[in-house]
Design an enzyme around this catalytic site. Sequence first.
Site, PDB file in Angstrom:
ATOM      1  NE  ARG A 159      -3.483  -2.273   2.848  1.00  0.00           N
ATOM      2  CZ  ARG A 159      -3.154  -3.387   3.503  1.00  0.00           C
ATOM      3  NH1 ARG A 159      -1.948  -3.492   4.048  1.00  0.00           N
ATOM      4  NH2 ARG A 159      -4.018  -4.371   3.627  1.00  0.00           N
ATOM      5  CE  LYS A 184      -7.292  -0.786   6.335  1.00  0.00           C
ATOM      6  NZ  LYS A 184      -8.182  -0.852   5.145  1.00  0.00           N
ATOM      7  CG  HIS A 256      -4.281   0.009  -3.949  1.00  0.00           C
ATOM      8  ND1 HIS A 256      -3.738   0.151  -2.689  1.00  0.00           N
ATOM      9  CD2 HIS A 256      -5.105  -1.073  -3.873  1.00  0.00           C
ATOM     10  CE1 HIS A 256      -4.216  -0.787  -1.892  1.00  0.00           C
ATOM     11  NE2 HIS A 256      -5.036  -1.539  -2.589  1.00  0.00           N
ATOM     12  NE  ARG A 259      -2.805  -4.135  -1.050  1.00  0.00           N
ATOM     13  CZ  ARG A 259      -2.229  -4.793  -0.043  1.00  0.00           C
ATOM     14  NH1 ARG A 259      -0.911  -4.760   0.097  1.00  0.00           N
ATOM     15  NH2 ARG A 259      -2.943  -5.477   0.825  1.00  0.00           N
ATOM     16  CG  HIS A 282      -5.794  -9.002   1.897  1.00  0.00           C
ATOM     17  ND1 HIS A 282      -6.101  -9.527   0.657  1.00  0.00           N
ATOM     18  CD2 HIS A 282      -5.484  -7.684   1.671  1.00  0.00           C
ATOM     19  CE1 HIS A 282      -5.976  -8.590  -0.270  1.00  0.00           C
ATOM     20  NE2 HIS A 282      -5.603  -7.470   0.321  1.00  0.00           N
ATOM     21  CE1 TYR A 291      -5.946  -7.830  -6.388  1.00  0.00           C
ATOM     22  CE2 TYR A 291      -6.177  -8.856  -4.241  1.00  0.00           C
ATOM     23  CZ  TYR A 291      -5.860  -7.762  -5.008  1.00  0.00           C
ATOM     24  OH  TYR A 291      -5.473  -6.602  -4.412  1.00  0.00           O
TER      25      TYR A 291
END
Length: 339
Positions: A159, A184, A256, A259, A282, A291
């Site tokens: 990110r 994150k 992004h 990514r 994630h 995806y």
Amino acid sequence: MTPLAPHVTAFFEQRLPIERGASQHTRDSYAYAFKLLLSYAGTRHKRAPSELTLEQIDAPLVTDFLNDLETTRRNGPTARNARLAAIKSFMHFMEYRVPSALEPIRRILAIPFKKTESRVVPHLTTAELQALLDAPDPTTWTGIRDRAMLHVGYAAGLRVSELVGLRLDDLTLQPQASLLIHGKGRRQRCLPLWKTTAAALRAWLAVRGPVRVPELFINAHSMSLTRSGVEYLLRKHAQTARQRCPSLATKRVFPHLLRHTCALTVLQATKDLRKVSLWLGHAHMQTTEIYTRADPSVTLEALESMMPPKLRSGRFKATDKLIASLTARSVMRSETSSR
């Protein structure tokens, strides 16, 4: 009337960093949301934002503010929902601080999030990615930095907040090149690096020079790069890459996007969604499932594993001209023409 300013200050100085342990990126996002909200409310009530009261931030005002984000600022549903999440977090904080305002607070908390579209994830092809990575000039200080930054951003699927937050002590070059990423939700992950990525980083460290800031990537003023700085550099190199790869002219290149491209590369190489989730950091596998809709090889495998239905054989026979002329529609047409 309850003054709003002391509670907003307590929310950002006590609630988020101490009670919730929110990251600096979360606090910055919430602060920007309140900057927009209080500016809008001040203009509407014709008062300075510091003079606003809690009672003036009611559900109709918040709803009008969210609609104004979409009409005036051209924000999409995702940005709208992010601003609403910040407002709801503050209102949960106010529930026990001002019990007398519980009813209007509950009305704000009842405002629903806007449903977003589930689109196919954009990504770059191999040729487009290579053209973008080759765009920086490797003979200049900024070119060496940008080449290393783009390689790391793609190889680790970072990110933009993770990219600008990389520190020198997060990088390990011996015996195996790896990178410690602070992701994150305070989730850390350690990823190995390709030899080409490690070589680009070594070239950057050789010219980076001693600076006071601990971040890995710095700007021309020896300060850490910002999100807007990364976006500017990426747009600049995308413009250069379009001259070598014309297909990039039809795509919007943003941080992004690297990514997303990394995620699809890992998925195509491993065919394992769990590894993609671990690579990207994630928290939930449901986030990674987006995806699978963008990778045609996944749906192709499902198609090949199923037995297609059989087609009934037969041949088409043209209708006889005489029989065709006797149909009701043909007879009516002939009667109309004769009249």
